[in-house]
Design an enzyme around this catalytic site. Structure first.
Site, PDB file in Angstrom:
ATOM      1  N   TYR A  54      -1.454 -27.550  37.013  1.00 54.33           N
ATOM      2  CA  TYR A  54      -2.464 -26.603  37.477  1.00 54.33           C
ATOM      3  C   TYR A  54      -1.821 -25.241  37.741  1.00 54.33           C
ATOM      4  O   TYR A  54      -2.372 -24.194  37.394  1.00 54.33           O
ATOM      5  CB  TYR A  54      -3.156 -27.105  38.744  1.00 54.33           C
ATOM      6  CG  TYR A  54      -4.007 -26.028  39.368  1.00 54.33           C
ATOM      7  CD1 TYR A  54      -5.218 -25.665  38.788  1.00 54.33           C
ATOM      8  CD2 TYR A  54      -3.583 -25.320  40.492  1.00 54.33           C
ATOM      9  CE1 TYR A  54      -5.987 -24.648  39.314  1.00 54.33           C
ATOM     10  CE2 TYR A  54      -4.339 -24.297  41.026  1.00 54.33           C
ATOM     11  CZ  TYR A  54      -5.547 -23.963  40.440  1.00 54.33           C
ATOM     12  OH  TYR A  54      -6.292 -22.940  40.950  1.00 54.33           O
ATOM     13  N   HIS A 300      -5.500 -12.466  35.065  1.00 48.31           N
ATOM     14  CA  HIS A 300      -5.608 -13.677  35.885  1.00 48.31           C
ATOM     15  C   HIS A 300      -4.511 -14.679  35.534  1.00 48.31           C
ATOM     16  O   HIS A 300      -4.721 -15.891  35.538  1.00 48.31           O
ATOM     17  CB  HIS A 300      -6.990 -14.319  35.704  1.00 48.31           C
ATOM     18  CG  HIS A 300      -7.512 -14.982  36.941  1.00 48.31           C
ATOM     19  ND1 HIS A 300      -8.471 -14.413  37.742  1.00 48.31           N
ATOM     20  CD2 HIS A 300      -7.207 -16.162  37.523  1.00 48.31           C
ATOM     21  CE1 HIS A 300      -8.745 -15.224  38.759  1.00 48.31           C
ATOM     22  NE2 HIS A 300      -7.980 -16.295  38.644  1.00 48.31           N
ATOM     23  N   MET A 335       8.613 -12.971  36.300  1.00 44.31           N
ATOM     24  CA  MET A 335       9.530 -14.070  36.597  1.00 44.31           C
ATOM     25  C   MET A 335      10.921 -13.571  36.990  1.00 44.31           C
ATOM     26  O   MET A 335      11.829 -14.381  37.199  1.00 44.31           O
ATOM     27  CB  MET A 335       9.654 -14.989  35.378  1.00 44.31           C
ATOM     28  CG  MET A 335       8.396 -15.785  35.061  1.00 44.31           C
ATOM     29  SD  MET A 335       8.108 -17.158  36.208  1.00 44.31           S
ATOM     30  CE  MET A 335       9.325 -18.355  35.611  1.00 44.31           C
TER      31      MET A 335
END
Length: 418
Positions: A54, A300, A335
């Site tokens: 998820y 998103h 990242m």
């Protein structure tokens, strides 16, 4: 000929350096993580597949997320030389307040699913680091709970406008009463994106126990122990539970929101307002004309429309058009601290981290979030020193070239090589 001799035992013993054994398993694994990718690897080992996927996954073919990360990897830096960088200042001003670093924690939904400390860990770590924390409408800690976890820091609230608009507007009023200083109005979610990993995993809220989840749980008993011995996982801001993520979003979200809804929200919100999910120059210009305080270039995290524009690619053009009138922020795909430095150099006022924060949370709770912030902060400072700039304000487009594999960025951009 090299002269050889019998090794001197005393000299050999001087070379032997034994590292102190760390008995605390959590501390040991977090210290071993040197990058956000390392934290991701730890998170994957420690978290059931459905919860990890998820967080880690995106919509459909996950092309948007892949492109966003590739865009940061395709950055070329241009350092200066012979400047004193014994000290660099990473503080910045954003949306009327200060942040110790040019990034904050993005709003994430279902956060206690990833690790039971959830938003409390994120808010506490953000407060300790002097950076903002954002709470999602789909959060699993209440507005008041986040305020208690971060009583003196900057708390931001992210708003989805739901079918029952009175519920949404009531949340806005609660956030204002609790002292949250900024509202993120998210505009890219009229319906849920097709998050195929969740469908394949049978992921639902709350998680359902099946033969598959039992098998997956066997090597991760600590996660299930935390899940079963802590308060029930549920939304803190509204009561809808039961179903897949897509079903919950489609049932809750209002697909009819428009600019009138924006004006209604602005009428009841006393603080700064930023529009999150902006994906083109035209909308950026209209929002700037309306006088919003900020916009967040975001797709998103690649979790809505696959093949959406890469926010980092949009950044230079949007900053040129509206940067003097509104604060432009960016998320999706960050990242590394170098990604943040590159964004600031190309004109972003601020950046937001989502997955990077959640990887740390899954890897070690509050201490894992602390480690995420520490890793990114060290990378920012090191990158700035190697670029030989002393402050955030000194970062400029001349420090960065976007090497792009697409023709999206206009040819007249001086920061692009096609």
């Amino acid at each position: 000929m090299v002269k050889r001799q019998v090794p001197n035992p005393a000299e050999i013993f001087e070379l032997l350096k034994f590292k102190k054994v760390e008995l605390n398993g959590k501390k040991r694994r977090l210290e071993s993580a040197l990058t956000i990718h390392d934290l991701r690897d730890i998170a994957k080992r420690r978290t059931p597949a459905a919860a990890f996927d998820y967080t880690d996954g995106a919509a459909e073919g996950e092309i948007s997320l892949s492109r966003a990360r590739q865009a940061f990897e395709d950055v070329e830096f241009h350092p200066s030389i012979l400047k004193d960088v014994s000290h660099v200042d990473t503080t910045t001003q954003v949306l009327g307040g200060s942040s110790a670093m040019p990034f904050g924690i993005a709003p994430t939904g279902f956060t206690r699913l990833m690790q039971t400390e959830g938003e409390v860990a994120g808010a506490g770590a953000a407060g300790a680091a002097g950076i903002p924390f954002s709470l999602s409408t789909l959060g699993t800690t209440s507005i008041e709970g986040v305020k208690a976890a971060n009583p003196h820091g900057r708390n931001w609230f992210q708003l989805y406008v739901m079918n029952d608009r009175e519920v949404s507007y009531g949340l806005v009023e609660r956030a204002a009463k609790a002292g949250f200083d900024t509202l993120f109005f998210t505009v890219d979610t009229p319906v849920a994106g097709a998050r195929l990993r969740d469908k394949r995993n049978g992921f639902s809220i709350p998680p359902q126990i099946s033969l598959g989840t039992v098998i997956d749980a066997l090597p991760r008993p600590w996660w299930w122990w935390d899940f079963l011995t802590t308060p029930q996982l549920e939304f803190a801001s509204f009561s809808s539970t039961g179903g897949t993520v897509g079903e919950l979003l489609n049932a809750a979200m209002d697909p009819s929101i428009d600019y009138e809804a924006l004006e209604e929200i602005r009428a009841i919100w006393p603080g700064k307002i930023a529009i999150k999910g902006v994906q083109n120059v035209e909308d950026s210009k209209r929002l700037a004309d309306l006088g919003v305080d900020g916009i967040v270039l975001s797709n998103h995290g690649g979790r809505q429309l696959d093949r959406a524009p890469v926010p980092f690619h949009l950044l230079p053009e949007v900053v040129r058009e509206v940067g003097k009138d509104t604060e432009v922020m960016v998320d999706t795909g960050i990242m590394n601290g170098a990604d943040i430095v590159a964004s600031i150099a190309l004109g972003a006022k601020f950046t937001l981290i989502g997955r990077a924060y959640l990887y740390g949370l899954m890897a070690g709770g509050r201490e894992g979030v602390d480690r995420t912030i520490e890793i990114l902060s060290e990378e920012i400072v090191r990158t700035m020193k190697l670029l030989q700039v002393n402050s955030i304000e000194e970062l400029e487009p001349r420090h960065v070239t976007q090497l792009t594999r697409f023709n999206r960025v206009p040819k007249e951009s001086s920061t692009t090589i096609l």
